[in-house]
Scaffold this motif. Structure first.
Motif, short mmCIF file in Angstrom:
data_model
loop_
_atom_site.label_atom_id
_atom_site.label_comp_id
_atom_site.label_asym_id
_atom_site.label_seq_id
_atom_site.Cartn_x
_atom_site.Cartn_y
_atom_site.Cartn_z
N ARG A 9 7.44 -70.71 27.22
CA ARG A 9 7.92 -69.47 26.62
C ARG A 9 7.96 -68.37 27.67
O ARG A 9 6.97 -68.09 28.33
N LEU A 10 9.13 -67.75 27.86
CA LEU A 10 9.28 -66.67 28.82
C LEU A 10 9.22 -65.32 28.12
O LEU A 10 9.82 -65.14 27.05
N LEU A 11 8.49 -64.39 28.72
CA LEU A 11 8.27 -63.07 28.14
C LEU A 11 8.77 -61.98 29.07
O LEU A 11 8.61 -62.08 30.29
N THR A 12 9.31 -60.92 28.50
CA THR A 12 9.62 -59.74 29.28
C THR A 12 8.33 -59.02 29.63
O THR A 12 7.26 -59.36 29.12
N THR A 13 8.42 -58.00 30.46
CA THR A 13 7.23 -57.23 30.82
C THR A 13 6.57 -56.64 29.58
O THR A 13 5.35 -56.70 29.42
N ARG A 14 7.37 -56.09 28.70
CA ARG A 14 6.83 -55.48 27.47
C ARG A 14 6.17 -56.52 26.58
O ARG A 14 5.08 -56.30 26.04
N GLU A 15 6.79 -57.69 26.43
CA GLU A 15 6.21 -58.76 25.61
C GLU A 15 4.94 -59.30 26.25
O GLU A 15 3.95 -59.56 25.55
N GLN A 29 1.55 -53.87 37.80
CA GLN A 29 0.52 -53.83 38.85
C GLN A 29 0.03 -55.23 39.19
O GLN A 29 -0.15 -55.56 40.36
N TRP A 30 -0.21 -56.06 38.17
CA TRP A 30 -0.63 -57.44 38.42
C TRP A 30 0.41 -58.15 39.28
O TRP A 30 0.07 -58.92 40.17
N THR A 31 1.69 -57.89 39.00
CA THR A 31 2.77 -58.52 39.75
C THR A 31 2.76 -58.04 41.20
O THR A 31 2.83 -58.85 42.13
N SER A 32 2.65 -56.74 41.40
CA SER A 32 2.68 -56.20 42.76
C SER A 32 1.46 -56.63 43.56
O SER A 32 1.53 -56.76 44.78
N ARG A 33 0.34 -56.89 42.89
CA ARG A 33 -0.88 -57.33 43.57
C ARG A 33 -0.98 -58.84 43.72
O ARG A 33 -1.93 -59.36 44.28
N GLY A 34 0.00 -59.56 43.16
CA GLY A 34 0.04 -61.01 43.30
C GLY A 34 -0.78 -61.78 42.28
O GLY A 34 -0.93 -62.99 42.40
N HIS A 35 -1.28 -61.10 41.26
CA HIS A 35 -2.06 -61.78 40.22
C HIS A 35 -1.15 -62.50 39.23
O HIS A 35 -1.60 -63.40 38.52
N ARG A 58 -7.10 -63.34 31.44
CA ARG A 58 -8.46 -63.87 31.38
C ARG A 58 -9.19 -63.65 32.71
O ARG A 58 -10.33 -63.18 32.73
N ILE A 59 -8.53 -63.93 33.81
CA ILE A 59 -9.14 -63.75 35.12
C ILE A 59 -9.44 -62.28 35.38
O ILE A 59 -10.51 -61.93 35.85
N ARG A 60 -8.49 -61.41 35.08
CA ARG A 60 -8.69 -59.98 35.33
C ARG A 60 -9.85 -59.44 34.50
O ARG A 60 -10.65 -58.65 34.98
#
Length: 83
Positions: A9-15, A29-35, A58-60
């Motif tokens: 299942r693919l989600l948009t940023t908002r979803e 932010q997670w994306t820019s930090r590589g998480h 979960r990790i964060r």
């Protein structure tokens, strides 16, 4: 219609933000930090796999710093006698 598994299942940023119970800016932010890595793009929008969003969340949450004990200022602490 069959329901897609979280892996597919693919989600948009908002979803993704709604699923992880965070703000859309947190997902960015997670994306820019590589998480979190986008699985695809739809126009200018990043799409994320639901299972990866949940894993990043979960990790964060587990890596947050524990609450620190509040210590009184140094000048008010009792001094220990030398042993």
């Amino acid at each position: 219609m069959r329901s897609l598994s979280p892996r597919h299942r693919l989600l948009t940023t908002r979803e993704a933000a709604a699923v992880a119970q965070v703000s859309p800016s947190c997902i960015r932010q997670w994306t820019s930090r590589g998480h979190l890595v986008p699985a695809a793009r739809q126009g200018r929008a990043n799409l994320y796999r639901e299972d990866q969003v949940l894993e990043a969340e979960r990790i964060r949450r587990n890596h947050r710093a524990p609450a620190r004990a509040v210590l009184p200022p140094l000048h008010t602490r009792a001094r220990q006698a030398p042993q």
